[in-house]
Write a protein that holds these residues in place. Sequence first.
Motif, PDB file in Angstrom:
ATOM      1  N   THR A   1      48.906  -2.766  17.115  1.00 12.12           N
ATOM      2  CA  THR A   1      47.472  -2.493  17.102  1.00 12.12           C
ATOM      3  C   THR A   1      47.167  -1.459  16.025  1.00 12.12           C
ATOM      4  OG1 THR A   1      47.327  -2.929  19.476  1.00 12.12           O
ATOM      5  CG2 THR A   1      45.497  -1.744  18.477  1.00 12.12           C
ATOM      6  N   VAL A   2      46.106  -1.686  15.299  1.00  8.24           N
ATOM      7  CA  VAL A   2      45.693  -0.767  14.241  1.00  8.24           C
ATOM      8  C   VAL A   2      44.399  -0.072  14.650  1.00  8.24           C
ATOM      9  CG1 VAL A   2      44.697  -0.679  11.925  1.00  8.24           C
ATOM     10  CG2 VAL A   2      46.832  -1.877  12.298  1.00  8.24           C
TER      11      VAL A   2
ATOM     12  N   ASN B   1      32.398   2.211   9.639  1.00 12.12           N
ATOM     13  CA  ASN B   1      30.980   2.560   9.732  1.00 12.12           C
ATOM     14  C   ASN B   1      30.200   1.300  10.056  1.00 12.12           C
ATOM     15  OD1 ASN B   1      28.123   2.864   8.568  1.00 12.12           O
ATOM     16  ND2 ASN B   1      28.888   4.970   8.531  1.00 12.12           N
ATOM     17  N   GLU B   2      29.530   1.321  11.203  1.00 13.74           N
ATOM     18  CA  GLU B   2      28.735   0.191  11.625  1.00 13.74           C
ATOM     19  C   GLU B   2      27.334   0.677  11.972  1.00 13.74           C
ATOM     20  OE1 GLU B   2      31.812  -2.989  13.510  1.00 13.74           O
ATOM     21  OE2 GLU B   2      31.132  -1.392  14.840  1.00 13.74           O
ATOM     22  N   ASN B   3      26.369   0.099  11.306  1.00 11.00           N
ATOM     23  CA  ASN B   3      24.965   0.466  11.538  1.00 11.00           C
ATOM     24  C   ASN B   3      24.740   1.962  11.342  1.00 11.00           C
ATOM     25  OD1 ASN B   3      24.381  -2.234  12.259  1.00 11.00           O
ATOM     26  ND2 ASN B   3      25.098  -1.818  14.357  1.00 11.00           N
ATOM     27  N   GLY B   4      25.432   2.512  10.334  1.00  9.93           N
ATOM     28  CA  GLY B   4      25.266   3.921  10.006  1.00  9.93           C
ATOM     29  C   GLY B   4      25.976   4.882  10.919  1.00  9.93           C
ATOM     30  N   LYS B   5      26.828   4.360  11.808  1.00 13.44           N
ATOM     31  CA  LYS B   5      27.531   5.213  12.755  1.00 13.44           C
ATOM     32  C   LYS B   5      29.040   5.053  12.587  1.00 13.44           C
ATOM     33  CE  LYS B   5      28.030   6.132  17.723  1.00 13.44           C
ATOM     34  NZ  LYS B   5      27.615   5.714  19.091  1.00 13.44           N
ATOM     35  N   ASP B   6      29.732   6.179  12.459  1.00 14.83           N
ATOM     36  CA  ASP B   6      31.184   6.153  12.326  1.00 14.83           C
ATOM     37  C   ASP B   6      31.831   6.020  13.694  1.00 14.83           C
ATOM     38  OD1 ASP B   6      30.932   6.483   9.619  1.00 14.83           O
ATOM     39  OD2 ASP B   6      31.245   8.651   9.665  1.00 14.83           O
ATOM     40  N   SER B   7      32.801   5.146  13.813  1.00 12.62           N
ATOM     41  CA  SER B   7      33.518   4.988  15.075  1.00 12.62           C
ATOM     42  C   SER B   7      34.899   4.421  14.790  1.00 12.62           C
ATOM     43  CB  SER B   7      32.757   4.068  16.034  1.00 12.62           C
ATOM     44  OG  SER B   7      32.635   2.764  15.476  1.00 12.62           O
ATOM     45  N   TYR B   8      35.805   4.696  15.698  1.00 12.25           N
ATOM     46  CA  TYR B   8      37.142   4.126  15.603  1.00 12.25           C
ATOM     47  C   TYR B   8      37.143   2.745  16.245  1.00 12.25           C
ATOM     48  CZ  TYR B   8      39.521   8.253  13.811  1.00 12.25           C
ATOM     49  OH  TYR B   8      39.949   9.280  13.007  1.00 12.25           O
ATOM     50  N   ARG B   9      37.697   1.787  15.535  1.00 10.06           N
ATOM     51  CA  ARG B   9      37.840   0.443  16.043  1.00 10.06           C
ATOM     52  C   ARG B   9      39.327   0.093  16.076  1.00 10.06           C
ATOM     53  NH1 ARG B   9      33.358  -2.830  15.665  1.00 10.06           N
ATOM     54  NH2 ARG B   9      34.649  -4.279  16.870  1.00 10.06           N
ATOM     55  N   TYR B  10      39.672  -0.824  16.950  1.00  6.36           N
ATOM     56  CA  TYR B  10      41.072  -1.194  17.160  1.00  6.36           C
ATOM     57  C   TYR B  10      41.229  -2.690  16.953  1.00  6.36           C
ATOM     58  CZ  TYR B  10      40.945   3.441  19.028  1.00  6.36           C
ATOM     59  OH  TYR B  10      40.748   4.787  19.158  1.00  6.36           O
ATOM     60  N   PHE B  11      42.227  -3.050  16.149  1.00  5.16           N
ATOM     61  CA  PHE B  11      42.437  -4.433  15.765  1.00  5.16           C
ATOM     62  C   PHE B  11      43.877  -4.834  16.062  1.00  5.16           C
ATOM     63  CE2 PHE B  11      39.263  -2.490  13.084  1.00  5.16           C
ATOM     64  CZ  PHE B  11      38.207  -3.402  13.122  1.00  5.16           C
ATOM     65  N   SER B  12      44.030  -6.008  16.618  1.00  8.11           N
ATOM     66  CA  SER B  12      45.359  -6.559  16.872  1.00  8.11           C
ATOM     67  C   SER B  12      45.866  -7.228  15.603  1.00  8.11           C
ATOM     68  CB  SER B  12      45.293  -7.571  18.018  1.00  8.11           C
ATOM     69  OG  SER B  12      46.562  -8.134  18.246  1.00  8.11           O
ATOM     70  N   LEU B  13      47.046  -6.831  15.142  1.00  7.63           N
ATOM     71  CA  LEU B  13      47.595  -7.400  13.919  1.00  7.63           C
ATOM     72  C   LEU B  13      48.331  -8.704  14.212  1.00  7.63           C
ATOM     73  CD1 LEU B  13      49.095  -4.500  11.760  1.00  7.63           C
ATOM     74  CD2 LEU B  13      46.829  -5.534  11.673  1.00  7.63           C
ATOM     75  N   PRO B  14      47.942  -9.796  13.590  1.00  4.08           N
ATOM     76  CA  PRO B  14      48.727 -11.031  13.723  1.00  4.08           C
ATOM     77  C   PRO B  14      50.084 -10.859  13.037  1.00  4.08           C
ATOM     78  CG  PRO B  14      46.507 -11.446  12.858  1.00  4.08           C
ATOM     79  CD  PRO B  14      46.736  -9.973  12.784  1.00  4.08           C
ATOM     80  N   LEU B  15      51.138 -11.268  13.709  1.00  2.00           N
ATOM     81  CA  LEU B  15      52.490 -11.112  13.188  1.00  2.00           C
ATOM     82  C   LEU B  15      53.095 -12.464  12.872  1.00  2.00           C
ATOM     83  CD1 LEU B  15      53.840  -8.446  15.722  1.00  2.00           C
ATOM     84  CD2 LEU B  15      52.746  -8.045  13.500  1.00  2.00           C
TER      85      LEU B  15
END
Length: 321
Positions: free
Chosen positions: A198-199, A204-218
């Motif tokens: 997981t990454v 930045n989405e809609n002018g707001k900074d946030s941490y997002r989490y993405f599953s890396l395909p292996l």
Amino acid sequence: MAIGRKRARGTTVDNTGLNTAVTAKYARFINKDGTANVINRSGSMFDKYSIYNFLINLKSWKFGLLIIGFYTTINLLFAIIYYLFCIPHLQGLVRGTPIETFEEAYFFSSQTLTTVGYGRISPIGFITNTIASIEALVGILTLAIITGLLYGRFVKPRAYIRFSKHAVIAPFREGKAIMFRLAPIKNAILSEVSMQVTVSMLVNENGKDSYRYFSLPLQFNTINTLHISWTVVHPINEESPVYNMTMAELEQADFEMMVYLKAFDEDFANTVIARTSYTYSELVNGAKFVPVYYESAEGKGTIVELSKLHEYQRHPGAAIG
């Protein structure tokens, strides 16, 4: 992907249990040894700490020092009590200088605590016998607790897995890929090995900074058995959340790749887990790992050189911008 310029692609992971609100960049979430990099400062002390959890997971050398320190402290405490109040009531004690007399009281305390009782020194009178009885009880309870902890530490399933110190951006087929590798460091038989990566990135989405989490395909999420090393590969293609990102953008996004491995250890007859993480500073841009295993000269087996697990060669053609 600079903050506020692009959105990362890939499958978003929403069940991370982590708050995505941003006040500043975070330190890494997972330490290199797999422990959580979290400091809990809320609640009472009893809410935050578990004595059993602390002792069962303490490093072996620290656990040994703790046992020695506890044993010495208890002996000193009762030796001081004997020295101050019970010297005339310890039959067989050889008096000398204050230091020699205290030494006699200390080793009587040690014999009582461990219930050895060599017999030369014996308590006389109600008070002295009571103190000795209390110390003997403390010794029995302490021995039981330490024995339980040693057994729990000894039989606790552990994944004896070593991860490479760095992940690399390496050539892969017609493109590039993020790779790291791992290997078992004991003669363990691991089967049904599965990997999830997981990454976390700041977007930045809609002018707001946030941490997002993405599953890396292996390239491969599972393997049947793990005897030598395994190079885990995430192809950097259009489905990748880091597609077209530069190293500067990975740093700006506070990139962290969190690794979770689960396997069945046939020796423990139990499931074992290993974790680690790689931040952008531990990502080598344009490199490939050197071979870590090869066939023996006699052709009778495969030699794995764990000392080469972390070694890589520069490969500028695989570098990203």
